[in-house]
Each structure stands twice: as C-alpha cells, then as structure tokens.
Motif scaffolding. Structure first.
Motif, PDB file in Angstrom:
ATOM      1  N   GLU A 174      20.314   0.082   4.625  1.00  0.00           N
ATOM      2  CA  GLU A 174      20.711  -1.310   4.394  1.00  0.00           C
ATOM      3  C   GLU A 174      19.473  -2.170   4.159  1.00  0.00           C
ATOM      4  OE1 GLU A 174      23.842  -2.575   4.196  1.00  0.00           O
ATOM      5  OE2 GLU A 174      24.516  -0.493   4.348  1.00  0.00           O
ATOM      6  N   PRO A 175      19.577  -3.188   3.302  1.00  0.00           N
ATOM      7  CA  PRO A 175      18.442  -4.095   3.104  1.00  0.00           C
ATOM      8  C   PRO A 175      18.145  -4.859   4.396  1.00  0.00           C
ATOM      9  CG  PRO A 175      20.203  -4.535   1.511  1.00  0.00           C
ATOM     10  CD  PRO A 175      20.708  -3.514   2.464  1.00  0.00           C
ATOM     11  N   PRO A 176      16.884  -5.243   4.603  1.00  0.00           N
ATOM     12  CA  PRO A 176      16.543  -6.013   5.790  1.00  0.00           C
ATOM     13  C   PRO A 176      17.264  -7.361   5.786  1.00  0.00           C
ATOM     14  CG  PRO A 176      14.561  -5.287   4.622  1.00  0.00           C
ATOM     15  CD  PRO A 176      15.735  -4.972   3.758  1.00  0.00           C
ATOM     16  N   SER A 177      17.492  -7.919   6.967  1.00  0.00           N
ATOM     17  CA  SER A 177      18.165  -9.215   7.050  1.00  0.00           C
ATOM     18  C   SER A 177      17.196 -10.377   6.813  1.00  0.00           C
ATOM     19  CB  SER A 177      18.849  -9.380   8.414  1.00  0.00           C
ATOM     20  OG  SER A 177      17.894  -9.289   9.452  1.00  0.00           O
ATOM     21  N   ASP A 178      15.917 -10.183   7.111  1.00  0.00           N
ATOM     22  CA  ASP A 178      14.916 -11.231   6.902  1.00  0.00           C
ATOM     23  C   ASP A 178      14.658 -11.381   5.399  1.00  0.00           C
ATOM     24  OD1 ASP A 178      12.235 -12.370   6.410  1.00  0.00           O
ATOM     25  OD2 ASP A 178      11.994 -12.274   8.576  1.00  0.00           O
ATOM     26  N   PRO A 179      14.757 -12.599   4.843  1.00  0.00           N
ATOM     27  CA  PRO A 179      14.544 -12.785   3.403  1.00  0.00           C
ATOM     28  C   PRO A 179      13.160 -12.332   2.926  1.00  0.00           C
ATOM     29  CG  PRO A 179      15.466 -14.772   4.384  1.00  0.00           C
ATOM     30  CD  PRO A 179      15.148 -13.831   5.510  1.00  0.00           C
ATOM     31  N   ALA A 180      12.133 -12.520   3.746  1.00  0.00           N
ATOM     32  CA  ALA A 180      10.790 -12.089   3.342  1.00  0.00           C
ATOM     33  C   ALA A 180      10.728 -10.567   3.253  1.00  0.00           C
ATOM     34  CB  ALA A 180       9.742 -12.613   4.308  1.00  0.00           C
ATOM     35  N   LEU A 181      11.333  -9.882   4.211  1.00  0.00           N
ATOM     36  CA  LEU A 181      11.361  -8.416   4.152  1.00  0.00           C
ATOM     37  C   LEU A 181      12.210  -7.925   2.991  1.00  0.00           C
ATOM     38  CD1 LEU A 181      11.561  -7.404   7.917  1.00  0.00           C
ATOM     39  CD2 LEU A 181       9.655  -7.046   6.327  1.00  0.00           C
ATOM     40  N   ARG A 182      13.293  -8.636   2.679  1.00  0.00           N
ATOM     41  CA  ARG A 182      14.096  -8.265   1.508  1.00  0.00           C
ATOM     42  C   ARG A 182      13.264  -8.399   0.239  1.00  0.00           C
ATOM     43  NH1 ARG A 182      18.365 -10.996   3.861  1.00  0.00           N
ATOM     44  NH2 ARG A 182      18.136 -12.763   2.459  1.00  0.00           N
ATOM     45  N   ARG A 183      12.353  -9.361   0.213  1.00  0.00           N
ATOM     46  CA  ARG A 183      11.480  -9.549  -0.959  1.00  0.00           C
ATOM     47  C   ARG A 183      10.449  -8.431  -1.030  1.00  0.00           C
ATOM     48  NH1 ARG A 183      10.263  -9.897  -5.446  1.00  0.00           N
ATOM     49  NH2 ARG A 183       9.117 -11.575  -6.436  1.00  0.00           N
ATOM     50  N   LEU A 184       9.935  -8.005   0.130  1.00  0.00           N
ATOM     51  CA  LEU A 184       8.948  -6.921   0.166  1.00  0.00           C
ATOM     52  C   LEU A 184       9.589  -5.558  -0.085  1.00  0.00           C
ATOM     53  CD1 LEU A 184       6.763  -7.962   3.238  1.00  0.00           C
ATOM     54  CD2 LEU A 184       6.172  -8.163   0.816  1.00  0.00           C
ATOM     55  N   PHE A 185      10.871  -5.427   0.310  1.00  0.00           N
ATOM     56  CA  PHE A 185      11.587  -4.157   0.166  1.00  0.00           C
ATOM     57  C   PHE A 185      12.915  -4.403  -0.549  1.00  0.00           C
ATOM     58  CE2 PHE A 185       9.121  -4.038   4.151  1.00  0.00           C
ATOM     59  CZ  PHE A 185       8.215  -3.055   3.812  1.00  0.00           C
ATOM     60  N   PRO A 186      12.848  -4.758  -1.826  1.00  0.00           N
ATOM     61  CA  PRO A 186      14.088  -5.097  -2.552  1.00  0.00           C
ATOM     62  C   PRO A 186      14.933  -3.865  -2.846  1.00  0.00           C
ATOM     63  CG  PRO A 186      12.233  -5.064  -4.060  1.00  0.00           C
ATOM     64  CD  PRO A 186      11.670  -4.841  -2.683  1.00  0.00           C
ATOM     65  N   ASP A 187      16.200  -4.111  -3.173  1.00  0.00           N
ATOM     66  CA  ASP A 187      17.071  -3.020  -3.613  1.00  0.00           C
ATOM     67  C   ASP A 187      16.578  -2.504  -4.960  1.00  0.00           C
ATOM     68  OD1 ASP A 187      18.906  -2.644  -1.579  1.00  0.00           O
ATOM     69  OD2 ASP A 187      20.242  -4.216  -2.299  1.00  0.00           O
TER      70      ASP A 187
ATOM     71  N   ASP B  67      30.243  -0.423  -6.392  1.00  0.00           N
ATOM     72  CA  ASP B  67      30.077   0.454  -5.229  1.00  0.00           C
ATOM     73  C   ASP B  67      29.087   1.571  -5.534  1.00  0.00           C
ATOM     74  OD1 ASP B  67      31.796  -0.992  -3.653  1.00  0.00           O
ATOM     75  OD2 ASP B  67      33.545   0.266  -4.085  1.00  0.00           O
ATOM     76  N   GLU B  68      29.130   2.059  -6.771  1.00  0.00           N
ATOM     77  CA  GLU B  68      28.235   3.144  -7.173  1.00  0.00           C
ATOM     78  C   GLU B  68      26.768   2.694  -7.119  1.00  0.00           C
ATOM     79  OE1 GLU B  68      27.390   5.422 -11.279  1.00  0.00           O
ATOM     80  OE2 GLU B  68      29.480   5.489 -10.595  1.00  0.00           O
ATOM     81  N   LEU B  69      26.481   1.492  -7.619  1.00  0.00           N
ATOM     82  CA  LEU B  69      25.112   0.980  -7.582  1.00  0.00           C
ATOM     83  C   LEU B  69      24.663   0.682  -6.151  1.00  0.00           C
ATOM     84  CD1 LEU B  69      24.933  -1.395 -10.681  1.00  0.00           C
ATOM     85  CD2 LEU B  69      23.828   0.819 -10.372  1.00  0.00           C
ATOM     86  N   ARG B  70      25.566   0.153  -5.333  1.00  0.00           N
ATOM     87  CA  ARG B  70      25.229  -0.104  -3.929  1.00  0.00           C
ATOM     88  C   ARG B  70      24.889   1.198  -3.217  1.00  0.00           C
ATOM     89  NH1 ARG B  70      28.770  -4.301  -4.637  1.00  0.00           N
ATOM     90  NH2 ARG B  70      30.651  -3.128  -4.154  1.00  0.00           N
ATOM     91  N   GLN B  71      25.643   2.258  -3.503  1.00  0.00           N
ATOM     92  CA  GLN B  71      25.371   3.562  -2.877  1.00  0.00           C
ATOM     93  C   GLN B  71      24.048   4.130  -3.377  1.00  0.00           C
ATOM     94  OE1 GLN B  71      26.976   5.094  -0.318  1.00  0.00           O
ATOM     95  NE2 GLN B  71      25.175   6.410  -0.398  1.00  0.00           N
ATOM     96  N   ALA B  72      23.785   3.995  -4.675  1.00  0.00           N
ATOM     97  CA  ALA B  72      22.518   4.481  -5.228  1.00  0.00           C
ATOM     98  C   ALA B  72      21.342   3.722  -4.605  1.00  0.00           C
ATOM     99  CB  ALA B  72      22.508   4.327  -6.749  1.00  0.00           C
ATOM    100  N   ALA B  73      21.486   2.406  -4.429  1.00  0.00           N
ATOM    101  CA  ALA B  73      20.426   1.604  -3.808  1.00  0.00           C
ATOM    102  C   ALA B  73      20.214   2.019  -2.357  1.00  0.00           C
ATOM    103  CB  ALA B  73      20.770   0.117  -3.896  1.00  0.00           C
ATOM    104  N   ALA B  74      21.292   2.285  -1.640  1.00  0.00           N
ATOM    105  CA  ALA B  74      21.187   2.726  -0.242  1.00  0.00           C
ATOM    106  C   ALA B  74      20.476   4.074  -0.159  1.00  0.00           C
ATOM    107  CB  ALA B  74      22.571   2.803   0.392  1.00  0.00           C
ATOM    108  N   ASP B  75      20.815   5.000  -1.060  1.00  0.00           N
ATOM    109  CA  ASP B  75      20.168   6.311  -1.079  1.00  0.00           C
ATOM    110  C   ASP B  75      18.683   6.178  -1.399  1.00  0.00           C
ATOM    111  OD1 ASP B  75      22.558   7.547  -0.485  1.00  0.00           O
ATOM    112  OD2 ASP B  75      22.981   8.123  -2.580  1.00  0.00           O
TER     113      ASP B  75
END
Length: 194
Positions: free
Chosen positions: A59-72, A79-87
């Motif tokens: 799952e993406p981080p909840s902190d917006p700065a961490l989401r920026r450092l570790f984007p999807d 659903d297919e793209l969300r699963q690919a991003a999670a993998d």
C-alpha cells in the motif's frame, strides 16, 4: 565557490559551506532519514539471499511526503493497475528506501567529515567523490520533494508564489531552504554533466 558546486577532476564536486549551512544540511538529512524510517537489519545467521526476496509494503504510504518519495508505479484507474502497482511496490520499495537512506547518510557522513576537519574555522570546503556526488544529488532531490510537498508546490511556477511570501509567514524558513536546496542541486547537476 561559496554555495555553488564546482567540478573536481575524476567526476567529483566541491562546495564551500559555512558552519550554519553544514548544520542545516545535516539536520535536514537526518530528518529525511527519520521520515524514511529505519531499515530492516539482517538477522544474524539469516540467509543473505532471503533479504533479496523479502517483500515490502503493498500500500502507498499515508504521509503525502512519503507518497511523493515512493509514488505508485502505475495509475489506479482500474483494479488491474492497482494490483500491478501493489506488486511493484512490494518488490521494489524496500530497496528504494535503503538507497534513499544511504544517500542521506552519505550527506551526514561527508558533512561530519568537513565539519571535523574545519573545526573552529567557521566552515570548510566539502569535497565529494563521483559516487558521493551522486548520493548527494539523490538526497538533495529527496529533500526538495519532501519540502515541496509540505509547501504544497505543484509545479515550477509555484516558486514565484514562494518568493512573494511575507517574512512573517511561518513557511518562510522552509521556503528559503527549498530554494537554497534547488540552487545547490542545480549547481551539482552542472558539475556532473559531461
């Protein structure tokens, strides 16, 4: 050279920093490491290959700065793209976090070395190898992304808005750091270009 990186023979770079600049850069790098979080320490006796196949978060981080450092890696339109991003995240984020921590740690170590060598002189000249320069470039980028996220910077045109903030605005010190780091980053990129 003050505040501006210059190329060194062999692909390195050098910049003169005063003790306040050293202190600010060190503090920011330590805060970045704290934001990224501790790494997983290898367990004694554990198979070293097991660490290569350790799974990270999906799952993406909840902190917006961490989401920026570790984007999807992919959009989340289906659903297919969300699963690919999670993998993708599960198998790459641990390594990316380790690299970002190592970049920030390189900043801290090199700053500590120059501060120790120039003790009592009010600053010194930071001389980086080519590898250290690349680590610094990564850490400067991560610091700017983090601060830019905290300032809600969306694009390059935002810098004009930031310049016009009144001195009384509590974001002003963060804005000054953001702009200063941008100048350092730009001059370091210039030294690394062939």
């Amino acid at each position: 050279m003050a505040g501006h990186f210059e190329a060194l023979p062999g692909g390195g770079a050098a910049v003169a920093l005063d003790e306040v600049e050293i202190s600010i850069l060190r503090s920011l790098a330590v805060q970045l490491m704290e934001l990224i979080g501790p790494g997983d320490e290898p367990v004694e006796g554990e198979d070293p290959l097991a660490a290569l196949f350790a799974e990270g978060p999906s799952e993406p981080p909840s902190d917006p700065a961490l989401r920026r450092l570790f984007p999807d890696a992919y959009g989340d339109d289906t659903d297919e793209l969300r699963q690919a991003a999670a993998d993708f995240r599960r198998f790459t984020e641990n390594d990316l976090r380790a690299r970002k921590r190592e970049d920030a740690l390189t900043v801290v170590r090199t700053l500590d070395a120059v501060a120790s060598a120039a003790a009592g002189e009010g600053g010194g000249v930071l001389k980086l190898t080519a590898d250290e320069s690349r680590c610094w470039l990564g850490a400067l980028n991560d610091l700017r992304l983090t601060i830019g996220t905290r300032l809600d910077v969306k694009d390059d045109d935002e810098s004009e808005r930031l310049y016009r903030l009144p001195d009384s605005d509590p974001r002003k010190p963060m804005v000054m750091a953001y702009l200063w780091l941008g100048g350092l980053q730009e001059s370091l990129v210039g030294t690394l270009m062939p």
